[in-house]
Design a protein around this motif. Sequence first.
Motif, short mmCIF file in Angstrom:
data_model
loop_
_atom_site.label_atom_id
_atom_site.label_comp_id
_atom_site.label_asym_id
_atom_site.label_seq_id
_atom_site.Cartn_x
_atom_site.Cartn_y
_atom_site.Cartn_z
N VAL A 188 0.89 -1.26 -0.02
CA VAL A 188 -0.23 -0.09 -0.10
C VAL A 188 1.01 1.28 0.07
O VAL A 188 0.43 2.09 -0.41
N LEU A 194 -4.57 1.05 -2.81
CA LEU A 194 -5.07 -0.05 -2.07
C LEU A 194 -5.52 0.28 -0.74
O LEU A 194 -6.31 -0.46 0.04
N SER A 202 -9.39 -6.45 3.37
CA SER A 202 -8.00 -6.16 3.57
C SER A 202 -7.45 -6.67 4.93
O SER A 202 -7.57 -6.14 5.81
#
Length: 495
Positions: A188, A194, A202
Amino acid sequence: MSASKLPGPSGLPLIGNLLQLRGTDLWLKFVTWTQQYGPLFFLNAGGKPTIVIGDHKVAIDLLEERGGLYSGRPSNITVNEYMTRGLVFGFAPDNDLWKRLRTSAIEALNNEMSKEFPKYQNIEAVLLVRDLLKTPESYIAHVTRAVDSSLLSMIYGLPPSSESSPTYITISTIASTFLRTAAQRSLVDYFPVLNYIPASLSSWKRFAEKVYTKSDDLFERLYKDVEKQTEAGNIIPSVSTSLVRDPVHKDLTPKEKAWLAGTLFVAGSQTTSRQMQWFIPTIALHPDIQVKAQKQLDDVVGRERMPNLNDYEKLPYVQALVKEILRWRDVAPFGVPHSVSDVKNDVYEGHIVPKGSDCIVNVWGLNHDKTVYGPDADSFNPERYLNEQGQIQIIASRETKGQGHCSFGFGRRYCAGPGVAINNLFVQMACILWSFNVGPEIDENGNPIPIDVTQVVDDRLTMYPLRTNCCKFTPRFAGVEEIIKKTLEASGLGY
């Protein structure tokens, strides 16, 4: 004349030098690149502009003289946004909260209450040698417990902790998780898109948030316990007591104070204990250095009592040992990386320093610079810090803030409490050398088992020796155990 790009090794399309930054001993590769490209060079780390500082002059010019431009931290979304919510100032960006937390940390570690900290460190050093006497094969666990327990005493006023204490286990696990996660930047950070994926999809977000909740519960509970005791008139010297009582900390909320206390544990825990993990096998490999240190201990302390921090000024050889182990095998060969301000590019000696760059200092390279420390810079030699009269002399004082090494960092990110770390190392080393001759274990044929300090564990933030065998701790004289016992009993503790 217009400024030019910084030199550096060529890389691949898109990923740049990313593949070249894999593997261990990266600090040695950086030394080679410094020799090839100069003391300030450029890397493309997967699209992230990165500069590497390879000598003392550049480090001072940029991190000290232009500290306002170089005091940020690289993006670490997992740690800063989710796992700590910006409350661990060592990892936090250069913002108002960071400034307030850091100012309070420095004050809490250097006020009147901090004068009581040595008594905690003294007793933990005695407990350490007691444990080494009983189960020497567990020396890594013992030095870890001694460091962490002394921190819990200094930060929260807690009594000595055992390895099975729930608080000790929980806070040590939290510290390890923070440091391990901070060392490994996640996808990320390279692909911020993301971050828009919900936590339900996640796993890294769910993990980080779980760690935050666990940490917040513990830090707040420990801080509130001190607050209640202080309000009841039970004043136990500690960092948290200072945070509760002293008006200088009024700009912090209770949660910020709780996290500041927890942060100081995280900052001092594994770094100091891993430094001791370097000291023990290193001193075992240098019996001649042991003998010199032990002679001074016998001359100053004698054999009727144990050394303590009141002996600090009278034991320059042990002081030199502390400096040399921090220089020779600093556990953080790159420190914690800085970042360059993202407002505008900087220019240094005709080269463009791209705004927003990560900034890595090759602390290892600076600490092993032969032009500063002499041709034997790669050797362990504490006497480089002693003058002809056997007193401490400081090498590169301006460049190292009077420490003689660069292991406490630079500029506005300089360690908030170097004295705490130095005192812990000093008293533990002094007590070990006073109590024991440290050497290699002996095999079944009576031969010494070689000690290997060339194999290391490198987690990208800290570096420490891979445990391959145990050192042997032989009491130096017949009365060692009895004096350890009497010292603990005089402190109100059992043997």
